[in-house]
Structures are given as C-alpha cells and as structure tokens.
Design a protein around this motif. Structure first.
Motif, PDB file in Angstrom:
ATOM      1  N   LEU A   1      28.180 -73.834  91.411  1.00 42.71           N
ATOM      2  CA  LEU A   1      26.977 -74.500  90.774  1.00 42.71           C
ATOM      3  C   LEU A   1      27.641 -75.668  89.917  1.00 42.71           C
ATOM      4  O   LEU A   1      27.012 -76.811  89.911  1.00 42.71           O
TER       5      LEU A   1
ATOM      6  N   ARG B   1      36.565 -63.500  84.243  1.00 42.03           N
ATOM      7  CA  ARG B   1      36.853 -64.175  85.710  1.00 42.03           C
ATOM      8  C   ARG B   1      35.906 -64.888  86.163  1.00 42.03           C
ATOM      9  O   ARG B   1      34.612 -64.665  86.363  1.00 42.03           O
TER      10      ARG B   1
ATOM     11  N   THR C   1      30.609 -77.196  90.818  1.00 43.28           N
ATOM     12  CA  THR C   1      31.340 -78.313  91.959  1.00 43.28           C
ATOM     13  C   THR C   1      30.017 -78.655  92.944  1.00 43.28           C
ATOM     14  O   THR C   1      30.523 -79.521  93.594  1.00 43.28           O
ATOM     15  N   ASN C   2      29.236 -77.868  92.960  1.00 45.41           N
ATOM     16  CA  ASN C   2      28.316 -77.985  94.184  1.00 45.41           C
ATOM     17  C   ASN C   2      28.954 -78.110  95.277  1.00 45.41           C
ATOM     18  O   ASN C   2      28.464 -78.748  96.304  1.00 45.41           O
ATOM     19  N   SER C   3      29.727 -77.046  95.519  1.00 45.85           N
ATOM     20  CA  SER C   3      30.074 -76.915  96.780  1.00 45.85           C
ATOM     21  C   SER C   3      30.538 -75.385  97.090  1.00 45.85           C
ATOM     22  O   SER C   3      30.468 -74.593  95.984  1.00 45.85           O
ATOM     23  N   THR C   4      30.595 -74.905  98.200  1.00 44.76           N
ATOM     24  CA  THR C   4      30.971 -73.323  98.463  1.00 44.76           C
ATOM     25  C   THR C   4      32.115 -73.311  99.453  1.00 44.76           C
ATOM     26  O   THR C   4      32.303 -74.243 100.018  1.00 44.76           O
ATOM     27  N   ARG C   5      32.623 -71.966  99.468  1.00 46.48           N
ATOM     28  CA  ARG C   5      33.813 -72.011 100.378  1.00 46.48           C
ATOM     29  C   ARG C   5      33.383 -70.672 101.331  1.00 46.48           C
ATOM     30  O   ARG C   5      34.271 -69.916 101.540  1.00 46.48           O
TER      31      ARG C   5
ATOM     32  N   THR D   1      29.349 -57.791  82.158  1.00 47.66           N
ATOM     33  CA  THR D   1      29.796 -58.822  82.302  1.00 47.66           C
ATOM     34  C   THR D   1      30.256 -59.855  81.191  1.00 47.66           C
ATOM     35  O   THR D   1      29.880 -59.752  80.178  1.00 47.66           O
TER      36      THR D   1
ATOM     37  N   TYR E   1      22.713 -69.532 100.662  1.00 51.56           N
ATOM     38  CA  TYR E   1      24.146 -69.127 100.342  1.00 51.56           C
ATOM     39  C   TYR E   1      24.578 -70.645 100.343  1.00 51.56           C
ATOM     40  O   TYR E   1      25.906 -70.896 100.067  1.00 51.56           O
TER      41      TYR E   1
ATOM     42  N   ASN F   1      33.949 -66.764  88.538  1.00 54.65           N
ATOM     43  CA  ASN F   1      33.322 -66.338  89.879  1.00 54.65           C
ATOM     44  C   ASN F   1      32.970 -67.576  90.655  1.00 54.65           C
ATOM     45  O   ASN F   1      32.770 -68.694  90.097  1.00 54.65           O
ATOM     46  N   GLU F   2      32.840 -67.367  92.103  1.00 54.88           N
ATOM     47  CA  GLU F   2      32.553 -68.394  93.243  1.00 54.88           C
ATOM     48  C   GLU F   2      31.114 -68.912  92.704  1.00 54.88           C
ATOM     49  O   GLU F   2      31.095 -70.216  93.264  1.00 54.88           O
ATOM     50  N   TYR F   3      30.283 -68.289  92.049  1.00 52.96           N
ATOM     51  CA  TYR F   3      28.918 -68.508  91.755  1.00 52.96           C
ATOM     52  C   TYR F   3      29.079 -69.925  90.721  1.00 52.96           C
ATOM     53  O   TYR F   3      28.381 -70.843  90.831  1.00 52.96           O
ATOM     54  N   ALA F   4      29.766 -69.596  89.626  1.00 53.80           N
ATOM     55  CA  ALA F   4      29.912 -70.365  88.708  1.00 53.80           C
ATOM     56  C   ALA F   4      30.528 -71.749  89.184  1.00 53.80           C
ATOM     57  O   ALA F   4      30.044 -72.872  89.105  1.00 53.80           O
TER      58      ALA F   4
END
Lengths: 328, 328
Positions: A57, A49, A59-63, A4, A116, A51-54
């Motif tokens: 954390l 790359r 933006t404090n939002s998920t998709r 990674t 999640y 990722n969504e996790y970074a």
C-alpha cells in the motif's frame, strides 16, 4: 483473528509519527538516525513485522507474479512452473498459482489477479480474450503469453519457433523416402498446434507426400484414442507426428498394443522433450523446447516492465533442437 | 509505477472520512445509506478498486494459502497442487506456490510466507524443522503436513494409512507363496517411506519371508538405477515393492531392459496410483492414495482454523485401496 502489532503501535511506543515508522521500513526516504533507532527498538520490543500488504500500500507495488496454467497433467507445465518459481525467487518475487479447467481463463481468476494487484502475469496454456488482456494493459500490469504466439501484435509472447521446428521434423521424416503420414493436432485453437501442422504440411506438400490430420487434445488419452481410431480406419502411415510428447506416448502405447512395430512399421515423433521421452520404455524422437531460454525471456521482460512500464509488445521465438531417439 | 486511486481520493471526492470508505468496502460495519451512496458514486467515478492489500490491512486477514512443494517431477504432486487450487478457489482463497529444491524448506521461503501473512500453510513433500513450525503457531497461522505423519503431536498432518496399506501389499504378495523380496525406499527421512517399509516388513517377518532393502529417492531415475544395482548384485527377488509409483516405473523399465519378465520372473508393486500406473506400457499394481479425501481433510481443517484458531493437532490417516494390474 491473529494477534497483531501494527505500525501505529510501534509509532506510539517509539514516540514518533506513523509515517516515520513507514519510512524506516519501506521508503528509503530520509529519517534521522535517532528516529530510526527508536523505531527499531520499539519494533523489536513489540515483535512488529512489516508485511507485504503494508509495503504494497505504501509503495503501490507488489512482488507477486500471477501464473495461469491449465494442463497440469502434461509434465511440460509442472516443469515450467518450477522454473518460473525458482527464477522469480532470485528477484524476490513469489508465484500466485492460478489453475483453470477451462480453455479460456475465467472471470473469477481475472478478478483474483487484479485484486492482488499482481506485478505481472504469465498465461501458459490457457487462452484469454483480448478485451480481458486490455484490462491488464489499462492497469499497467505486464502480461506474457508463454508457449503461445499471438495473431495480434499488442502483447508480448514467448514460444518456440514452431514453424521451423516442424519443417525440420518433416524434412527428417521425408529424407528417408517415406509414404503417407499422419499429423495429430492438439487443441486446434492453440498457435502451437496450428504452427506445428503448418510447417509439417509445407514440407510434405513440397515433396508431394500426402498427410492425414487427426484432431486431438494434447493429452495421453487423446493420443492413445486417436491412434486407435487411425488404425480402425485402416490408416497405416509411414510416420505419425504428434503435436506434443504426451500424446506421442499414447500413440506409441496404442500402436504397440495392436502389434504395430515402432519404428519398423510406423515412426513416431513428438514435441517438447519432456523427461519421459528419454525413458527406456519410449525413447521418443522429439523436438526439445528450450524451457530455460523461454523462461529467461519471460522473466527479463516482466522485470523490465515492472521497473518501467512501456507496454511494448513482441513475439519472441526461440529455436530449440531436434532430438533423435529410437522411435524413428 | 501504476496509475492508482486510493481510499483517500475516494473519501475526498465523496466528502466523507477515509474510514467511511473502508466501512463501505470491507467491514460490514454500520454506515448510513447516504454515505454509502456517496462513496459508491465517488468510487465509480474514479475507478477505485479496493484491493486485497487494503482489505488485508483493515480486516487483518488474508485469503492466501501458502503451498510448499518439492517433487514436481513426481506426477502425484502436480495433481495435489491442482486439487488444492481448485478446492480453495471455491472458498475465495488463492494459492501462493512455494517451490523448494532442498528437503528442508529454506529460510527465505518461511520469510515469504510470513511476509504475506498467509491464512494457512500446507507443506507437502518438504520437511520443516519444529522450531520453524512453532513460528507459524506463534502467529496463529494453521499448518498442515500433507502426505506426512509427524512423530510429534503438535501439528496437524494428513496422510494415507501407510502401515495398513503396506501390510496389505505384503499379504497380497505372500499369499501366492513367493520367495525373497525387495523393498526400495524413498528418501529415508520421510514418514511415508519408513511406514511403507515397516508394514511390509512386519508381514514378511511373520511369514518367515526374507527381504532386502535398497535405499533410493522417490524418483524415476532412482528406481531405474536401484533396479540395475539390484540385478548387478545378483539379487533375483520374487517381488519388488517400490515406495512410490514413479520409482516402480523406473524399476519396470530397468528389469525389462535386462530381459527380466514381469510378472513371471519378478512382480512389481508401487504406491500412489498416478495416471501413468494405468498406462498400457506399465499396468502397474499399486495402492491408490485417495487424494480427494486427503485434500478435503486438509481444506476443512484449515478453513475451520482460519475461522477460529484453536491450534488443535491430529494425525489424520485415510485408507485408500489396492489396485491390482498386470505387474503382479
């Protein structure tokens, strides 16, 4: 463990701070063109790359939209799953699929959705206790009960106008001067089954036509067994209204197996208008649930609440339409 | 935006470093009991919930399995989805559901899977170009092609032994001294359709029985239209072998609509043993795909590769069994 590269490595190679790397990839915040170029060059060199996790954390939002479903054997629901997935994909959202075998969604599934930090939740044919639903509200996670109507006004729900629909089905069946009828319910703790009975019963009472109720479970086998029970108890109704199509198909097969002619001896009506209802083997008269419209209402509400959380609640009902085929 | 508490807030209140907070919640790494207590007390006071994203960034692993599916209208696949979801839940993994309308999985879906740094990927009835599959390999993300057999030996695949199964179907049909037969294919770029034809054709050739092939698409409508085309071209086979059950149901309905008696005039065999195959309206003779076994093989491989990545590949085939009903 996977090899990674993280933002720290990129920052080091680019000779900038880690927060500069974040700003380039996520924030839209100001960063000088020179810094941007250094970061992008380093990221490319290292194969970084973000990722969504970074992203999540920072933006404090998920998709991620959590979609909870039980009755995968009723073709209505795979169709609903497909349409939600397709619709949310357009807006960059993915579906976390939660299957529950129980009527009530289990604690471990609730934990998963909260862990999640899903952007929104859709509950289809499962039930959820109100204090669990409150946990989502406390976390400002918007929630929609789909194909369900709530007795409380605390949560958003989207369903077909089941009362109107079942009244129209009863009017259609009684307009031809039929005798006693049968209603086959789905699981009785669902608003869909209750309201479809209520609308049907209202009209029959007005017109002085008796009906017998049999309790079933929204499955093909349930419909089949219920029709056999009905016959064995000597019930010979003029018409059977089953609370969904898949049960109605079971009813048709059971009646035919006993030599009962449909529609000459018994008429059969379902609800949903699944693909199979139009198959030549069945040609089932039914009520079409407007899935497109129901999905649109749900998606629009969730996107709007994700954009700016209000916690507003409403019981949305869409109409749908009667589909007459050969079983009536 | 949601109100939120992060590890930094907990660290501040507890008077410890942020990495101590991480160690308490995720690492299993050493931390003094005193620190642990301080962190837990602060976390409780603030209502801190360490989520999957924080966990993921710290451990560099996720507990999401990407499942890619196309043919949601074939009841075989919703059943597969249900069993994967149930099985992975036991191990703490969730399913990110990716639906594709195209035969080949689209770039945006690949991006989604990589962005979520999924722990593993299952491709069911979609295809994926080998260079895209290589991208997962480069990221050490294990991949399984489910219900598919690959021509390369670079990736793991799990399917039914379609060659053996279709040979046995042909042996069953020819043992009764039948005339010319018809094979109705699914999408021809699938290993399932090709191998089911190959095994069937082998046995028919050995026994000197001719067969005609019609190309279809694994859907009910495809089966229905193909049977009508077959009849309109004057083909009157002794038996039709359709590459899956849902097409076979379409074939049955089309033949019956034209007054053709099944099995007296034409025998029909499908493949999968979906629920509907056993419905009284159809009673379809078919080959049962052992979904449980196929799901177990897939789950065990993925969990083992997630635990320690080897990139080993194998084409696993499970047998299944012949189910004789009333259409033969």
């Amino acid at each position: 463990m996977k090899p990674t590269v993280n933002a720290k490595d990129v920052a080091k190679l680019a000779g900038v701070s880690q927060s500069s790397v974040s700003r380039v990839f996520f924030d839209g915040a100001k960063v000088t063109e020179k810094t941007r170029q250094k970061v992008l060059a380093a990221a490319q060199e290292l194969g970084y790359r973000p990722n969504e996790y970074a992203r999540s954390l920072i933006t404090n939002s998920t998709r991620i939209i959590g979609l909870v479903m039980k009755g995968i054997h009723n073709p209505f629901y795979p169709q609903v799953l497909k349409q939600f997935t397709t619709s949310f994909k357009k807006y960059g959202y993915s579906i976390l699929f939660v299957h529950t075998n129980n009527d009530e969604i289990q604690n471990e599934d609730i934990e998963t959705l909260l862990n999640y930090n899903v952007a929104g939740v859709i509950i289809t044919d499962a039930t959820m206790s109100m204090n669990v639903a409150e946990a989502f509200k406390a976390n400002h996670i918007p929630l929609v009960f789909f194909n369900r109507k709530l007795t409380t006004s605390d949560f958003y729900s989207v369903c077909c106008n089941n009362l109107n629909a079942s009244r129209k089905i009863a009017e259609f069946l009684t307009a031809r001067g039929e005798g006693p009828m049968v209603y086959i319910s789905g699981n009785e703790d669902t608003s869909t089954s209750r309201e479809r009975e209520q609308g049907f019963a209202e009209v029959l009472e007005q017109r002085g036509i008796p009906y017998q109720k049999y309790t079933s479970d929204f499955t093909y086998d349930g419909g089949y067994e219920t029709a056999r029970r009905m016959l064995s108890e000597g019930d010979a109704p003029a018409a059977v209204f089953a609370a969904n199509d898949i049960m109605a198909l079971g009813v048709i097969d059971a009646l035919r197996k006993s030599g009962v002619k449909i529609p000459e001896q018994v008429k059969v009506v379902g609800f949903d208008n699944i693909d199979m209802a139009s198959w030549p083997a069945y040609q089932l008269t039914t009520w079409e649930q407007p899935i497109d419209e129901m999905v649109d209402e749900t998606v629009n509400y969730l996107l709007s609440e994700i954009d700016e959380y209000t916690g507003q609640a409403q019981a949305v009902e869409v109409e749908g339409s009667f589909v007459e085929r050969s079983t009536t």
